[in-house]
Design a protein around this motif. Structure first.
Motif, PDB file in Angstrom:
ATOM      1  N   ASP B 155      23.725 -19.413  21.701  1.00 35.79           N
ATOM      2  CA  ASP B 155      24.656 -20.507  21.414  1.00 35.79           C
ATOM      3  C   ASP B 155      25.102 -21.201  22.698  1.00 35.79           C
ATOM      4  OD1 ASP B 155      25.875 -18.234  22.208  1.00 35.79           O
ATOM      5  OD2 ASP B 155      27.529 -18.311  20.783  1.00 35.79           O
ATOM      6  N   ILE B 156      24.828 -20.569  23.848  1.00 36.79           N
ATOM      7  CA  ILE B 156      25.196 -21.167  25.133  1.00 36.79           C
ATOM      8  C   ILE B 156      23.936 -21.344  25.979  1.00 36.79           C
ATOM      9  CG2 ILE B 156      26.486 -20.813  27.279  1.00 36.79           C
ATOM     10  CD1 ILE B 156      28.422 -19.076  25.680  1.00 36.79           C
ATOM     11  N   VAL B 157      23.810 -22.498  26.627  1.00 32.93           N
ATOM     12  CA  VAL B 157      22.672 -22.721  27.519  1.00 32.93           C
ATOM     13  C   VAL B 157      23.201 -23.237  28.861  1.00 32.93           C
ATOM     14  CG1 VAL B 157      20.477 -23.911  27.860  1.00 32.93           C
ATOM     15  CG2 VAL B 157      21.211 -23.334  25.550  1.00 32.93           C
ATOM     16  N   LEU B 158      22.747 -22.623  29.927  1.00 33.74           N
ATOM     17  CA  LEU B 158      23.099 -23.081  31.271  1.00 33.74           C
ATOM     18  C   LEU B 158      21.887 -23.787  31.859  1.00 33.74           C
ATOM     19  CD1 LEU B 158      24.810 -19.834  32.615  1.00 33.74           C
ATOM     20  CD2 LEU B 158      25.889 -21.782  31.475  1.00 33.74           C
ATOM     21  N   MET B 159      22.089 -24.974  32.417  1.00 37.58           N
ATOM     22  CA  MET B 159      20.945 -25.716  32.950  1.00 37.58           C
ATOM     23  C   MET B 159      21.271 -26.223  34.342  1.00 37.58           C
ATOM     24  SD  MET B 159      19.985 -27.830  29.545  1.00 37.58           S
ATOM     25  CE  MET B 159      18.227 -27.592  29.424  1.00 37.58           C
ATOM     26  N   ASP B 160      20.406 -25.865  35.294  1.00 41.70           N
ATOM     27  CA  ASP B 160      20.629 -26.252  36.683  1.00 41.70           C
ATOM     28  C   ASP B 160      19.599 -27.312  37.074  1.00 41.70           C
ATOM     29  OD1 ASP B 160      21.280 -26.447  39.301  1.00 41.70           O
ATOM     30  OD2 ASP B 160      21.150 -24.311  39.746  1.00 41.70           O
ATOM     31  N   GLU B 161      19.992 -28.554  37.070  1.00 39.44           N
ATOM     32  CA  GLU B 161      19.102 -29.682  37.362  1.00 39.44           C
ATOM     33  C   GLU B 161      17.751 -29.521  36.677  1.00 39.44           C
ATOM     34  OE1 GLU B 161      19.238 -31.468  40.993  1.00 39.44           O
ATOM     35  OE2 GLU B 161      21.213 -30.727  41.531  1.00 39.44           O
ATOM     36  N   PRO B 162      17.736 -29.351  35.359  1.00 39.44           N
ATOM     37  CA  PRO B 162      16.481 -28.995  34.708  1.00 39.44           C
ATOM     38  C   PRO B 162      15.439 -30.100  34.757  1.00 39.44           C
ATOM     39  CG  PRO B 162      18.141 -29.500  33.074  1.00 39.44           C
ATOM     40  CD  PRO B 162      18.841 -29.494  34.399  1.00 39.44           C
ATOM     41  N   LYS B 187      24.514 -26.693  20.286  1.00 39.83           N
ATOM     42  CA  LYS B 187      24.567 -25.723  21.385  1.00 39.83           C
ATOM     43  C   LYS B 187      25.682 -26.093  22.352  1.00 39.83           C
ATOM     44  CE  LYS B 187      20.708 -23.608  20.236  1.00 39.83           C
ATOM     45  NZ  LYS B 187      20.850 -22.363  19.499  1.00 39.83           N
ATOM     46  N   THR B 188      26.296 -25.091  22.930  1.00 38.25           N
ATOM     47  CA  THR B 188      27.242 -25.321  24.011  1.00 38.25           C
ATOM     48  C   THR B 188      26.442 -25.317  25.316  1.00 38.25           C
ATOM     49  OG1 THR B 188      28.845 -24.056  22.763  1.00 38.25           O
ATOM     50  CG2 THR B 188      29.356 -24.492  25.083  1.00 38.25           C
ATOM     51  N   VAL B 189      26.515 -26.416  26.054  1.00 38.87           N
ATOM     52  CA  VAL B 189      25.659 -26.529  27.234  1.00 38.87           C
ATOM     53  C   VAL B 189      26.502 -26.838  28.470  1.00 38.87           C
ATOM     54  CG1 VAL B 189      23.779 -27.811  28.309  1.00 38.87           C
ATOM     55  CG2 VAL B 189      23.698 -27.335  25.875  1.00 38.87           C
ATOM     56  N   LEU B 190      26.236 -26.102  29.527  1.00 36.88           N
ATOM     57  CA  LEU B 190      26.800 -26.436  30.833  1.00 36.88           C
ATOM     58  C   LEU B 190      25.629 -26.888  31.695  1.00 36.88           C
ATOM     59  CD1 LEU B 190      29.356 -26.534  32.468  1.00 36.88           C
ATOM     60  CD2 LEU B 190      28.921 -24.233  33.254  1.00 36.88           C
ATOM     61  N   PHE B 191      25.724 -28.128  32.157  1.00 41.48           N
ATOM     62  CA  PHE B 191      24.567 -28.798  32.748  1.00 41.48           C
ATOM     63  C   PHE B 191      24.948 -29.266  34.150  1.00 41.48           C
ATOM     64  CE2 PHE B 191      21.558 -32.120  33.470  1.00 41.48           C
ATOM     65  CZ  PHE B 191      20.534 -32.032  32.536  1.00 41.48           C
ATOM     66  N   VAL B 192      24.192 -28.809  35.143  1.00 34.33           N
ATOM     67  CA  VAL B 192      24.516 -29.163  36.522  1.00 34.33           C
ATOM     68  C   VAL B 192      23.560 -30.234  37.014  1.00 34.33           C
ATOM     69  CG1 VAL B 192      24.271 -28.293  38.865  1.00 34.33           C
ATOM     70  CG2 VAL B 192      25.619 -27.013  37.226  1.00 34.33           C
TER      71      VAL B 192
END
Lengths: 382, 310
Positions: B155-162, B187-192
């Motif tokens: 349910d959570i996705v972390l994305m680092d400059e994908p 989805k809960t997304v934290l996107f850098v």
């Protein structure tokens, strides 16, 4: 006029015709120690030499011909050349033999022919895409012919064969010793150096402490290494259990230890660079997905590093087959025994009895390991 | 869903993340935006414990991450990084199946999931399943990377400059598609990212960071129209408002009237509409569904559409 398609085979063809005409092909000796007399190819083969030159001429002609299939023809003709030269020598030389223990010693002309045939096959087989089975057939066919003709005694007058026949049992024993020494040294090297290489990779501070000693070992000349090992090993040999195992300052023990030490650098260095070559992003991704450290090591890092590590093992193998000659010097047995005995007795054919199997073994093992390396690689990347 | 309270990360003397707090709600796409070295990647990596915390508390799904095993936490969170990190010795299918396999799902369920994921990211399963990562283009590899992160349905996705390594045209497509996928799967997304356009295009909320500190958190409209300070203003180079317009579909702001002799508006966005107005030098853009003037565009900017800031 057809354009030249293949410069390499053209040059080889011309050189082989030249050396065939100029260089003496055999030396006929009345006994083991006399120098004997050189005989040229033309003199020995008489009008059969035209046949040999004709076959080379076909190979030259084929190098002007663009069709892909010519490589297969060139390989076939090369094999035909090899077989006819090897079989013709004892047949045609028989009439020249005289003396108490007459023998035929192969001379430079023969080795030149061997070199040219090998190069032609090597170059052509790189360019054909024929299957492994056909390649194997090309290798096995001449081997079978030579084996068969030797059983009916065709080569008995060859000086090399005479040396072999008088030392037959010794030869097989030494061959086995040589092989065993090589295999066990490389296996021991793997057991020691793969963990060492891994430690150097995992702990940056340990890298120099591990790799520098391995490089230093590699720079010690083998004779000095035997000297260094002599003292502690002869001390150890006085202890009952160890001396029963055959450990002493000379014999198999120093040879085994020295050969093992020499395998450490190629295997250890390739382990280090194999692991280092794994992309850090891949490991980061694996970790971020929740793989445990051991899962990352065995599912990701080791499979990706393995092809490079395997190359190190292959290098260690070919290096050790050659290096094991020195075991003969310290009484450790192996094919080196013949080399040093031949040097002492000034008998070049005895030296060859040791050297030729080493060359064949090296090429064969290298080839087998290359194939299995490819197979393992494609297995991992499946 | 994710909450950070007074989170600090120090490397010896250097403070990478300096006492930051934020809450990310369920289904929200939060973008952390900032120049390189501002601590945005570190913040992300603190959440799945790739980097250990120095001070503060991070809660994921209401539980303190200190109480959750590293490996279990990571398996429950999707993770995509710029280098993607596809495993080169495994097929696309096995790459996508990595986490389901680690979770010991049944073979059949994994197989179905792989097909489903490939379709989700717009790749045909038959064509791509057995390919090796080396046979993929940059854009395809990035899609597989996203599919892999979503495969275990976290349910959570972390994305680092994908999408950092993808060419601009493909990047825009990927960003739009990803935004749709994220909304439809909730989805809960934290996107850098450091890419302003990207942040304004996909974010529900943007968190601007500099030197380890949060400068401003808010909806894209708030950030652009009411910047907290000069740093934020300069970050958008005065063009943020144009980026905001690209988030809005022209069809939502048309003054309706039937003009059948004109072409349909399609999925034109307001930024493109404004650009057409300026280049044609007219006062109104007419489409078959209705027309658009500069007034409608200004109204669009003033209306507050954010669900998350209220």
């Amino acid at each position: 006029m057809t354009r030249l398609k293949d410069k390499q085979t053209l040059i080889i063809g011309i050189l082989s015709m030249l050396t065939f005409i100029i260089s003496p092909i055999v030396r006929i000796k009345p006994n083991r120690i006399s120098m004997g007399e050189l005989v040229s190819s033309i003199e020995l083969f008489s009008f059969f030499s035209l046949g040999i030159l004709f076959l080379w001429a076909i190979i030259i002609a084929l190098s002007f011909y663009g069709n892909k299939r010519r490589y297969s023809y060139q390989i076939l003709i090369s094999i035909l050349l090899l077989i006819s030269i090897v079989l013709l020598i004892p047949i045609k030389a028989e009439r020249l033999l005289m003396g108490t223990s007459p023998r035929i010693s192969l001379s430079q002309g023969f080795y030149f022919q061997l070199l040219w045939v090998y190069l032609t096959i090597f170059i052509s087989s790189k360019k054909t895409s024929q299957s492994l089975a056909i390649n194997a057939l090309f290798i096995l066919l001449p081997l079978w012919v030579f084996y068969y003709t030797s059983t009916i005694g065709l080569f008995d007058d060859l000086s090399l064969m005479k040396e072999f026949l008088t030392k037959k049992n010794q030869f097989y024993n030494n061959l086995i010793v040589h092989g065993t020494l090589t295999v066990f040294s490389v296996l021991s090297g793997m057991i020691i150096a793969i963990p060492l290489g891994f430690i150097a990779y995992r702990y940056k501070k340990a890298e120099d402490k591990v790799m520098i000693p391995l490089s230093i070992i590699e720079t010690i000349p083998s004779l000095s290494l035997f000297g260094i090992l002599l003292v502690p090993l002869s001390r150890l040999g006085r202890i009952g259990v160890l001396s029963n195992l055959g450990i002493s300052g000379i014999g198999w023990a120093p040879a085994y230890i020295a050969l093992t030490l020499y395998t450490l650098l190629p295997i250890g260095r390739n382990t280090l660079s194999g692991f280092s070559s794994v992309d850090k992003g891949i490991i980061e991704a694996a970790k971020g997905m929740g793989m445990k450290p051991l899962e990352i090591l065995f599912k990701i890092e080791f499979p990706l590093a393995f092809p490079v590590i395997f190359t190190g093992i292959r290098i260690a193998f070919t290096q050790t087959i050659g290096g094991a000659v020195l075991a003969g010097l310290v009484g450790g047995g192996g094919l080196g025994t013949f080399v040093f005995l031949g040097l002492a007795e000034a008998s070049p054919d005895l030296i060859l009895l040791g050297v030729i199997p080493i060359v064949i073994l090296t090429i064969a093992i290298d080839y087998l390991l290359r194939i299995s390396g490819e197979a393992i690689r494609s297995g991992i990347y499946d | 869903m994710i909450s950070l309270k007074d989170v600090t990360k120090k490397y010896d003397d250097f403070t990478a993340v300096d006492s930051i707090s934020m809450n990310i709600k369920k289904g929200e796409l939060m973008v952390i935006l900032g120049p390189s070295g501002c601590g945005k990647s570190t913040t992300l990596r603190l959440i799945n414990k790739m980097v250990p915390l120095t001070k503060g508390t991070i809660k994921v799904r209401g539980r303190n991450i200190d109480d959750i095993d590293d490996v279990d936490l990571r398996k429950s969170i999707g993770y995509v990084i710029q280098s993607i990190g596809l495993f080169p010795h495994m097929s696309v299918a096995r790459n996508i199946g990595t986490v389901p396999n680690l979770l010991n799902w049944e073979k059949e369920i994994i197989e179905n999931k792989i097909d489903e994921m490939l379709r989700l990211v717009g790749l045909s399963p038959e064509k791509y399943k057995d390919k090796k990562p080396s046979q993929l283009s940059g854009g395809e590899a990035q899609r597989v990377g996203v599919a892999r992160a979503l495969a275990s349905d976290p349910d959570i996705v972390l994305m680092d400059e994908p999408f950092g390594a993808v060419d601009p045209i493909n990047r825009l497509r990927l960003q739009r598609e990803f935004r749709q996928i994220q909304k439809s799967l909730n989805k809960t997304v934290l996107f850098v990212t450091h890419d302003v356009d990207e942040a304004l295009l996909i974010a529900d909320r943007i968190c601007i960071m500099d030197h380890g500190k949060i400068i401003q958190i808010g909806s894209p409209e708030e950030i652009v129209l009411k910047p907290e300070n000069d740093f934020v203003r300069k970050f958008f180079k005065g063009e943020g408002v144009l980026n905001l317009l690209s988030r809005e579909k022209a069809i939502d702001y048309l003054v309706l009237e039937k003009n059948l002799e004109y072409e349909g508006v399609g999925d034109l966005n307001l930024r493109e509409a404004l650009s057409q107005l300026l280049s044609q030098g007219t006062e109104r853009l007419v489409f078959s569904e209705g027309f658009l003037t500069i007034n409608e565009i200004i109204i669009a900017l003033r209306s507050d559409k954010s669900d998350y800031t209220k």
